[in-house]
Design an enzyme around this catalytic site. Sequence first.
Site, PDB file in Angstrom:
ATOM      1  N   PRO A  84       0.795  -1.229   0.000  1.00 52.16           N
ATOM      2  CA  PRO A  84       0.000   0.000   0.000  1.00 52.16           C
ATOM      3  C   PRO A  84       0.833   1.289   0.000  1.00 52.16           C
ATOM      4  O   PRO A  84       1.881   1.353   0.643  1.00 52.16           O
ATOM      5  CB  PRO A  84      -0.823  -0.105   1.295  1.00 52.16           C
ATOM      6  CG  PRO A  84      -0.107  -1.082   2.143  1.00 52.16           C
ATOM      7  CD  PRO A  84       0.556  -2.048   1.191  1.00 52.16           C
ATOM      8  N   ASN A  85       0.333   2.236  -0.740  1.00 54.91           N
ATOM      9  CA  ASN A  85       0.891   3.592  -0.864  1.00 54.91           C
ATOM     10  C   ASN A  85       2.170   3.665  -1.709  1.00 54.91           C
ATOM     11  O   ASN A  85       2.665   4.749  -1.980  1.00 54.91           O
ATOM     12  CB  ASN A  85       1.135   4.240   0.513  1.00 54.91           C
ATOM     13  CG  ASN A  85      -0.150   4.407   1.286  1.00 54.91           C
ATOM     14  OD1 ASN A  85      -1.096   4.988   0.764  1.00 54.91           O
ATOM     15  ND2 ASN A  85      -0.230   3.884   2.493  1.00 54.91           N
ATOM     16  N   ARG A  90       5.442  10.836  -2.745  1.00 48.55           N
ATOM     17  CA  ARG A  90       5.199  10.537  -1.325  1.00 48.55           C
ATOM     18  C   ARG A  90       6.490  10.689  -0.519  1.00 48.55           C
ATOM     19  O   ARG A  90       7.444   9.930  -0.717  1.00 48.55           O
ATOM     20  CB  ARG A  90       4.716   9.086  -1.207  1.00 48.55           C
ATOM     21  CG  ARG A  90       4.519   8.616   0.215  1.00 48.55           C
ATOM     22  CD  ARG A  90       4.331   7.106   0.270  1.00 48.55           C
ATOM     23  NE  ARG A  90       4.153   6.679   1.639  1.00 48.55           N
ATOM     24  CZ  ARG A  90       4.350   5.445   2.070  1.00 48.55           C
ATOM     25  NH1 ARG A  90       4.725   4.491   1.230  1.00 48.55           N
ATOM     26  NH2 ARG A  90       4.178   5.141   3.333  1.00 48.55           N
ATOM     27  N   TYR A 113      11.537   8.288   0.986  1.00 48.26           N
ATOM     28  CA  TYR A 113      11.428   7.176   0.036  1.00 48.26           C
ATOM     29  C   TYR A 113      12.114   7.426  -1.307  1.00 48.26           C
ATOM     30  O   TYR A 113      12.138   6.542  -2.160  1.00 48.26           O
ATOM     31  CB  TYR A 113       9.942   6.836  -0.192  1.00 48.26           C
ATOM     32  CG  TYR A 113       9.256   6.396   1.079  1.00 48.26           C
ATOM     33  CD1 TYR A 113       9.669   5.244   1.750  1.00 48.26           C
ATOM     34  CD2 TYR A 113       8.212   7.142   1.641  1.00 48.26           C
ATOM     35  CE1 TYR A 113       9.061   4.846   2.935  1.00 48.26           C
ATOM     36  CE2 TYR A 113       7.592   6.740   2.819  1.00 48.26           C
ATOM     37  CZ  TYR A 113       8.019   5.594   3.450  1.00 48.26           C
ATOM     38  OH  TYR A 113       7.425   5.195   4.623  1.00 48.26           O
ATOM     39  N   ASN A 145       7.701  -5.774  -1.000  1.00 43.98           N
ATOM     40  CA  ASN A 145       7.724  -4.678  -0.036  1.00 43.98           C
ATOM     41  C   ASN A 145       6.283  -4.570   0.472  1.00 43.98           C
ATOM     42  O   ASN A 145       5.435  -3.962  -0.183  1.00 43.98           O
ATOM     43  CB  ASN A 145       8.174  -3.372  -0.691  1.00 43.98           C
ATOM     44  CG  ASN A 145       8.245  -2.239   0.332  1.00 43.98           C
ATOM     45  OD1 ASN A 145       7.700  -2.359   1.434  1.00 43.98           O
ATOM     46  ND2 ASN A 145       8.898  -1.148  -0.034  1.00 43.98           N
ATOM     47  N   ALA A 186       3.179  -0.817   4.807  1.00 43.89           N
ATOM     48  CA  ALA A 186       2.635  -0.771   6.177  1.00 43.89           C
ATOM     49  C   ALA A 186       2.165  -2.147   6.661  1.00 43.89           C
ATOM     50  O   ALA A 186       2.185  -2.425   7.872  1.00 43.89           O
ATOM     51  CB  ALA A 186       1.490   0.229   6.239  1.00 43.89           C
ATOM     52  N   GLU A 193      12.185  -9.769   1.528  1.00 46.87           N
ATOM     53  CA  GLU A 193      11.460  -8.551   1.924  1.00 46.87           C
ATOM     54  C   GLU A 193      12.360  -7.332   1.704  1.00 46.87           C
ATOM     55  O   GLU A 193      13.523  -7.354   2.091  1.00 46.87           O
ATOM     56  CB  GLU A 193      11.090  -8.659   3.408  1.00 46.87           C
ATOM     57  CG  GLU A 193      10.352  -7.439   3.938  1.00 46.87           C
ATOM     58  CD  GLU A 193       9.832  -7.678   5.348  1.00 46.87           C
ATOM     59  OE1 GLU A 193       9.155  -8.694   5.585  1.00 46.87           O
ATOM     60  OE2 GLU A 193      10.120  -6.828   6.214  1.00 46.87           O
ATOM     61  N   HIS A 223      12.608  -2.973   1.968  1.00 47.93           N
ATOM     62  CA  HIS A 223      12.091  -1.656   2.351  1.00 47.93           C
ATOM     63  C   HIS A 223      13.027  -0.597   1.814  1.00 47.93           C
ATOM     64  O   HIS A 223      14.248  -0.744   1.909  1.00 47.93           O
ATOM     65  CB  HIS A 223      11.988  -1.515   3.880  1.00 47.93           C
ATOM     66  CG  HIS A 223      11.061  -2.527   4.462  1.00 47.93           C
ATOM     67  ND1 HIS A 223       9.695  -2.418   4.338  1.00 47.93           N
ATOM     68  CD2 HIS A 223      11.311  -3.683   5.103  1.00 47.93           C
ATOM     69  CE1 HIS A 223       9.131  -3.471   4.908  1.00 47.93           C
ATOM     70  NE2 HIS A 223      10.088  -4.260   5.370  1.00 47.93           N
ATOM     71  N   ARG A 282      13.569   4.406  12.291  1.00 50.24           N
ATOM     72  CA  ARG A 282      12.322   5.181  12.309  1.00 50.24           C
ATOM     73  C   ARG A 282      11.487   4.858  13.550  1.00 50.24           C
ATOM     74  O   ARG A 282      12.000   4.353  14.532  1.00 50.24           O
ATOM     75  CB  ARG A 282      11.580   4.936  10.991  1.00 50.24           C
ATOM     76  CG  ARG A 282      12.443   5.337   9.765  1.00 50.24           C
ATOM     77  CD  ARG A 282      11.724   5.110   8.465  1.00 50.24           C
ATOM     78  NE  ARG A 282      10.533   5.957   8.378  1.00 50.24           N
ATOM     79  CZ  ARG A 282       9.537   5.751   7.522  1.00 50.24           C
ATOM     80  NH1 ARG A 282       9.610   4.743   6.659  1.00 50.24           N
ATOM     81  NH2 ARG A 282       8.484   6.541   7.514  1.00 50.24           N
TER      82      ARG A 282
END
Length: 138
Positions: A9-10, A17, A22, A72, A75, A96, A98, A105
Amino acid sequence: MRLLVIHGPNLNLLGTREPEIYGKATLDDINKMISEHAKNHEIEFFQSNIEGEIVNKIQEASQKKVDGIIINPAAYTHTSVAIRDAISASKIKTVEVHLSNVYQREEFRHKSLTAPVCVGQICGFGAKGYLLAVDALL
Ligand code: DQA
């Protein structure tokens, strides 16, 4: 090799964004980089903002005999038992990725429900992380 790249998502908003976190590359830019890097391999890209669609895609990958998944989960990394279970049930080697270093963070990003059922996790190297994930799977 047959690879599947799943963006959660996103990530469709990449480029605009929070570019300070990112990066400036759009999702299309990233997919093109991956395609070029894995040019002798069959590669499918999928993005969804919907948890169940990601679960369906992972289940479908088992039927299609996909050799490796790069995901990825965005969230959903931090919340989704369903995506974790789908990866685990698929038995497909999954990496995975990111873009950001999630460990630098907020604390809620430090926990990944999905990483324990992946062969490994790459984070903090921006879009390059996807290329490292391709190399790891190949
Ligand atoms: C992300 C990190 C997640 O915590 C966040 O929710 C994202 C993107 C990353 O690529 O850095 O959407 O997965």
